[in-house]
Write an enzyme that holds these catalytic residues in place. Structure first.
Site, PDB file in Angstrom:
ATOM      1  N   LEU A  53      14.087  13.014  59.392  1.00  0.00           N
ATOM      2  CA  LEU A  53      13.388  12.469  60.151  1.00  0.00           C
ATOM      3  C   LEU A  53      13.779  11.184  60.564  1.00  0.00           C
ATOM      4  CD1 LEU A  53      10.064  14.100  59.580  1.00  0.00           C
ATOM      5  CD2 LEU A  53      11.895  14.844  60.973  1.00  0.00           C
ATOM      6  N   ASN A  77      12.960   8.818  64.974  1.00  0.00           N
ATOM      7  CA  ASN A  77      13.241   8.431  63.506  1.00  0.00           C
ATOM      8  C   ASN A  77      11.634   7.968  63.173  1.00  0.00           C
ATOM      9  OD1 ASN A  77      12.941   5.758  62.345  1.00  0.00           O
ATOM     10  ND2 ASN A  77      14.341   5.161  64.323  1.00  0.00           N
ATOM     11  N   CYS A  78      11.639   8.083  62.122  1.00  0.00           N
ATOM     12  CA  CYS A  78      10.146   7.688  61.408  1.00  0.00           C
ATOM     13  C   CYS A  78      10.390   6.623  60.290  1.00  0.00           C
ATOM     14  CB  CYS A  78       9.430   8.805  61.095  1.00  0.00           C
ATOM     15  SG  CYS A  78       9.517  10.121  62.222  1.00  0.00           S
ATOM     16  N   VAL A  79      11.355   5.964  60.395  1.00  0.00           N
ATOM     17  CA  VAL A  79      11.647   4.964  59.235  1.00  0.00           C
ATOM     18  C   VAL A  79      10.504   3.943  59.612  1.00  0.00           C
ATOM     19  CG1 VAL A  79      13.201   3.414  60.664  1.00  0.00           C
ATOM     20  CG2 VAL A  79      13.494   4.010  57.879  1.00  0.00           C
TER      21      VAL A  79
END
Lengths: 78, 348, 428
Positions: free
Chosen positions: C209, C241-243
Site C-alpha cells: 500500500l 500510497n498510505c505512507v
C-alpha cells in the site's frame, strides 16, 4: 595542526595538552593529557627531580601511544 | 521586579592583569565589574546585574572541576534568573571557562545562560550545543556589538519570548532543528538555489551534510628502537630573540630549529614567546613545554632510535584554523621527506 | 503542447438539489454523488460529508486528496488509466474547481493515513484546511482484503472528483492559465542560452500500500520515463500510497505540483524546462541503482544542465535521493534536493538516514518529528481511534477530551517534499 601532520605525513602523532576536550574536537587521534597549561610536560613547581620524573613518565606514555594500534580517538591516561 | 542577572568574567576583564593574574582563584562582588557595567546599562529597567563572579583563566583551565564547583556556588549565592559569561572573543581558555560555567549553571540551576565568542574559539565547538554563544569579533575591539547582542538575546530569554532561528538571533546554533515558516514555498526556494548553483553564485543550503573532521589513525610505529621521532610544539618555545619573528598570538608562521647537539633547552638559548599562558615556568626551563632534555635522555638509553634534528614550533593562541591547518600540512610533508617515523606534539 | 486550465473559484461547499457552482459555492447533490461512486461491490456503504475552512472539524484517517477536474477540450480524460483511457493527456482545456477538494477517508487501519483539522493550530500546517472539502467515507464489505480496499477507495475518490467537475462543466471560469511548451528542439532553438532543467519526481513504489500510479501503471514495475509537465495537470500521476501522512504526495499534490508550476513560471526567462521524469523508490538496492542510473541517463540524453530532485517519504528513500544526486553530479548535472528531515522529537538527531557530500544544495521542508498540540474539535469525520495507528501518533496521543499531542507527521501534507508549503527546519 596535529590532524594535518598525521594526514600529510601518514605517521602517528601523539598530542600532549591539558584540555582534553579540545584535542578531541580538533581531531587528534592519540591523546596524552598534559600536566598544566603552562607546563604540559613537567611539574616545575615541585622541584627539579619530580619535574623530570613526571616529564619522563608523560613522554614514556606518549611513546607507548605511538606504538599502539588504535581504531578511533584514544586518550592514554596514566 | 527586575530579573536578576549574574556576570562571569576573567581576571583580565576584572582589571587585575593578564597572565600574571591568570591563577586568580574565584571570588564574587555584589556589583557589576568590567563589561558587566555596560551589560547592566543595556539591560535597562527590565533586568539588573546583581553580582559578578571572577576567576583566572589558568586557574579554571587547570582545576576545572574545583573551579566549576566554586564558581557555581558563588553564582548560586545571588539566585540569578540568568547568567552571562564573557564575552571571550577568541581567547581559548577564557572561552572554555565561559562555556563550562554556562553549561554547569544551566544544568544545575536550571537558568538560561548566554556567552559570546569568535567562531574559531574552541569553546564554540565544545559548548555551543548546551548554551547560547553569541557570535562576536575576534577581540575586545568588538565589545560594543557583542554586549548589545548578548543583552538583546538575554532579555528575550528572560521574558520567555519565542526565538527566531540562530542565524537571525546571532548565536551559534545548538545543534537543534526546529520548524519555521519561510517567505517562499519549498519549490521556489529549490529553483532559486539551483539557478544560483548553475551560475556559480553563492547559495546557502538549508541543511548541511554532516562533515567529519576526524581522520583514520595512522598505523603505529612497529620498531621503536630504530624509529626517528620529531618534536613539534604550539607552545611558542623558540631560540632566544625569536629569530623568525613568530607572532606571540594569531601566528601566521612557524619556525624550524636545529637541536642537534643540544641536550637541554636552557633559558640562555631558548625562550617562550607564547602570548596565551603564563611564561614564567617555560622561561625558567623551556623543557617543560618542549621536552628536549628527557627525549635526549631516552634516546641515549636506547628507548627509541633517534630524536630528529629539528623541532617545529609556533604559537597556538588565536591562530586561525586555516593557518594551523596549513602549518600542519607543511610540517607533515617536511617530516615525511625526512623519513621521520612519529611525532610528539605538545600544546599549552 | 498547449493546455488551458480553466479555473472556477470555489469558496464554499453545500448540499444542493443539483450538483453545480453558483457564485463561488459548490452545491453537491448528495444522493446522486453517493450513487455515482457506490457501484463498487466491495463497499458495504458509502457516505459523504462536508468540511469547510474555519470549522471545528477533524477528518481522520485521510487516505488521499483529489482536486475535481475534467477535460473540456482535447484528447482523453483526466486520470488516464482510471477515469480516462490510455490516450496521453495534457493538451486542450481542463476545468478545475479551484478551492474544492475530495478527501477520501476510511479505516484501512494499521496503515499510515493522516488527519486534517479545518481550524486551530493544525490548520497552519495543512493545505487542505483551506479547501472546501467533500469527504468520502466508505465502509468495506467484511473481510475485504486491504489492497482491494485501498484500490476501491482510490478509484472512488478519483470518480467523485471527476463527477463534481463534470457536473459543473458549464460553469464560467474565473481565470484561465495557459501552459505551453514545445518539443525539445523548438524550446532549445528559442532559448539557446538558458540553463536546461529537468525534474525528477521520486515516488513511493514499495508495495504494501505504498504505491504510485502513472497512467494506471503501478510504478514499481516500470523504469524511469519522461512525461510532459502538462500531463501532471491532467492527473497522469495518482497516489495509491498510505505512507506517513506529512510527506505523501497526494493526487492533489501531483495535479498542482509546485515544482512544475515554478519551473513553468520561469521557463523562457531564467531557464529551459525540459520535462518531468517520474521515478521510483524501489525496495531493493539493485532497483534503486537502476532507477538512479536511468534518471541520470535520461537527463543526459535530454541535455540537462541541472535537476530538481524531490523525495516522497523518508528513511530508505534517502538512499535514492543520495544516489540520484551523486550520479547526476558526477555526470556534470547540478542538483538541488527537496526533502524533509526526521530529526527526532527534540530536533537533535541527524535528519537523514543516508547522506552524501553531493547533496550540497538541500531545501528542507521541516522536521517531521516535531510535536504539535491539537485541541479537540467539535466534530470528527471518520474514525478518531485511528490516531493510534497513524505515524507519529500513539495510543496515548488521543486524550479523553479529544485533544491530541502528535508528531507533525500525522498531519497530511504538512512537510510536502514537492515544496508545497513554506515550512522548513532551521538551526536553533
Amino acid at each position: 595542526m596535529t590532524r594535518e601532520i598525521e594526514a600529510s605525513a601518514d605517521i602517528p602523532v601523539v598530542q600532549i595538552a591539558t584540555i582534553v576536550p579540545i584535542m578531541l574536537t580538533v581531531g587528534a587521534n592519540r591523546i596524552v593529557p598534559g600536566i598544566a597549561i603552562p607546563h604540559p610536560v613537567g611539574a616545575p613547581d615541585k622541584g627539579d627531580e619530580v619535574d623530570k620524573a613526571i616529564r619522563r613518565e608523560v613522554l614514556e606514555r606518549a611513546l607507548k601511544a605511538i606504538q599502539t594500534e588504535i581504531k578511533e580517538q584514544t586518550i592514554f591516561n596514566k | 521586579m527586575a530579573y536578576k542577572v549574574v556576570c562571569y568574567i576573567n581576571q583580565f576583564f576584572a582589571g587585575m592583569g593578564g597572565e600574571e593574574a591568570a591563577h586568580q582563584e574565584p571570588f564574587a562582588k555584589r556589583e557589576p565589574l568590567g563589561p558587566a557595567m555596560q551589560i547592566n546599562f543595556l539591560l535597562g529597567d527590565e533586568a539588573e546585574v546583581v553580582g559578578t563572579v571572577v576567576c583566572g583563566d589558568s586557574y579554571y583551565g587547570e582545576n576545572i572541576e574545583i573551579a566549576r564547583e566554586r564558581c557555581l556556588e558563588l553564582i548560586k549565592g545571588f539566585s540569578p534568573d540568568l547568567l552571562i559569561a564573557g564575552p571571550a572573543f577568541n581567547a581559548g581558555r577564557y572561552g572554555v571557562a565561559c562555556g563550562d560555567i554556562c553549561v554547569t549553571a544551566g544544568e544545575i540551576l536550571g537558568i538560561p545562560t548566554v556567552t559570546g565568542m569568535y567562531y574559531e574559539n574552541p569553546g564554540v565547538e565544545l559548548y555551543s550545543n548546551k548554551t547560547f554563544i553569541v557570535k562576536t569579533a575576534d577581540s575586545a575591539r568588538g565589545m560594543k556589538d557583542a554586549l548589545q547582542n548578548i543583552t538583546t538575546l538575554s532579555l528575550k530569554l528572560l521574558k520567555g519570548q519565542k526565538l527566531r532561528p540562530a542565524e537571525e538571533e546571532g548565536y551559534f546554533h545548538r545543534g537543534i532543528r526546529k520548524n519555521f515558516f519561510y517567505e517562499e514555498n519549498g519549490a521556489k526556494r529549490a529553483v532559486d538555489m539551483l539557478l544560483k548553483k548553475l551560475k556559480g553564485e553563492l547559495f546557502k543550503t538549508e541543511y548541511e551534510m554532516p562533515t567529519f573532521k576526524k581522520i583514520t589513525p595512522a598505523k603505529p610505529v612497529k620498531d621503536i628502537k630504530n624509529a626517528t621521532i620529531a618534536l613539534v610544539s604550539s607552545g611558542g618555545v623558540v631560540p632566544k630573540g625569536n629569530p623568525d619573528r613568530i607572532r606571540v598570538s594569531s601566528a601566521e608562521s612557524y619556525g624550524k630549529y636545529d637541536i642537534s647537539g643540544i641536550d637541554d633547552l636552557s633559558p640562555e638559548i631558548f625562550e617562550s614567546i607564547h602570548g596565551g599562558y603564563d611564561r614564567v615556568w617555560a622561561n625558567k626551563d623551556p623543557d617543560v613545554v618542549l621536552p628536549v632534555d628527557v627525549m635526549r635522555q631516552l634516546e641515549k638509553e636506547g628507548v627509541f632510535g633517534k630524536l630528529y634534528d629539528y623541532v617545529y614550533t609556533t604559537t597556538g593562541t588565536g591562530t586561525s584554523v586555516a593557518n594551523a591547518e596549513r602549518f600542519g600540512k607543511e610540517i607533515g610533508e617536511d617530516l615525511k621527506k625526512a623519513g621521520v617515523d612519529a611525532v610528539i606534539l605538545t600544546s599549552t | 503542447m498547449r493546455l488551458e486550465l480553466r479555473e472556477v473559484l470555489i469558496a464554499n461547499v453545500k448540499w444542493g438539489e443539483r450538483t453545480e457552482v453558483c457564485d463561488g459555492v459548490l452545491f453537491v447533490n448528495r444522493n446522486e454523488a453517493i450513487s455515482y461512486v457506490s457501484d463498487d461491490p466491495r463497499f458495504e456503504y458509502v457516505d459523504l460529508d462536508l468540511a469547510r475552512p474555519g470549522e471545528s472539524v477533524r477528518i481522520i484517517p485521510v487516505k488521499d486528496v483529489v482536486e475535481p477536474r475534467c477535460k473540456l477540450e482535447g484528447r482523453g480524460e483526466v486520470f488516464p488509466g482510471f477515469i480516462g483511457g490510455m490516450e496521453t493527456v495534457g493538451e486542450g482545456a481542463t476545468l478545475v474547481l479551484k478551492g474544492a477538494a475530495v478527501v477520501t477517508c476510511g479505516p484501512i487501519v494499521a496503515f499510515q493515513e493522516g488527519l486534517i483539522d479545518m481550524s486551530g493550530p493544525g490548520a497552519e500546517y495543512n493545505p487542505f484546511s483551506r479547501t472546501s472539502n467533500v469527504v468520502l467515507v466508505v465502509k468495506p464489505k467484511d473481510g475485504l482484503e486491504k489492497h482491494e480496499y485501498e484500490e476501491a477507495l482510490r478509484i472512488a475518490g478519483l470518480k467523485l472528483a471527476y463527477y463534481l467537475a463534470d457536473k459543473c462543466r458549464d460553469a464560467k471560469p474565473d481565470r484561465t492559465k495557459v501552459y505551453e511548451k514545445g518539443s525539445l528542439d523548438e524550446e532549445n532553438a528559442k532559448y539557446p542560452h538558458l540553463p536546461k532543467i529537468v525534474y525528477f519526481c521520486m515516488s513511493i513504489t514499495q508495495g504494501l500500500l505504498h504505491d504510485t500510479y502513472l497512467y494506471g501503471a503501478d510504478m514499481k514495475h516500470i523504469v524511469p520515463t519522461l512525461i510532459h509537465p502538462n500531463e501532471k495537470f491532467d492527473g497522469a500521476m495518482v497516489s495509491g500510497n498510505c505512507v506517513s501522512a506529512c510527506d505523501k504526495n497526494t493526487t492533489y499534490h501531483h495535479q498542482n505540483d509546485p515544482i512544475v508550476e515554478e519551473l513553468y513560471r520561469r521557463h523562457g526567462k531564467e531557464l529551459n524546462f525540459l520535462g518531468v521524469i517520474p521515478t521510483l523508490e524501489d525496495t531493493r538496492l539493485s532497483g534503486k541503482e537502476r532507477a538512479a542510473w536511468f534518471n541520470a541517463k535520461l537527463a543526459k540524453l535530454l541535455g540537462a544542465d541541472g535537476a530538481v530532485i524531490s523525495e516522497e517519504g523518508y528513511g530508505n528513500p534517502d538512499t535514492d535521493l543520495c544516489m540520484n544526486a551523486k550520479i547526476c553530479e558526477k555526470s556534470g548535472i547540478k542538483t538541488v534536493i527537496i526533502s524533509d528531515e526526521a530529526a527526532g522529537v527534540d530536533g537533535k538527531s541527524q535528519g537523514l538516514a543516508d547522506a552524501t557530500p553531493e547533496m550540497d544544495a538541500f531545501v528542507s521542508t521541516g522536521n517531521v518529528n516535531e510535536m504539535v498540540e491539537l485541541p479537540p474539535m467539535n466534530k470528527v469525520i471518520g474514525y478518531p481511534e485511528a490516531i493510534a495507528n497513524l505515524s507519529g501518533g500513539a495510543e496515548e496521543s488521543l486524550r479523553e477530551d479529544g485533544s491530541m499531542f502528535v508528531e507533525l507527521q500525522a498531519i497530511i501534507g504538512s512537510t510536502s517534499e514537492l515544496g508545497f508549503g513554506r515550512i522548513g527546519a532551521r538551526w536553533v
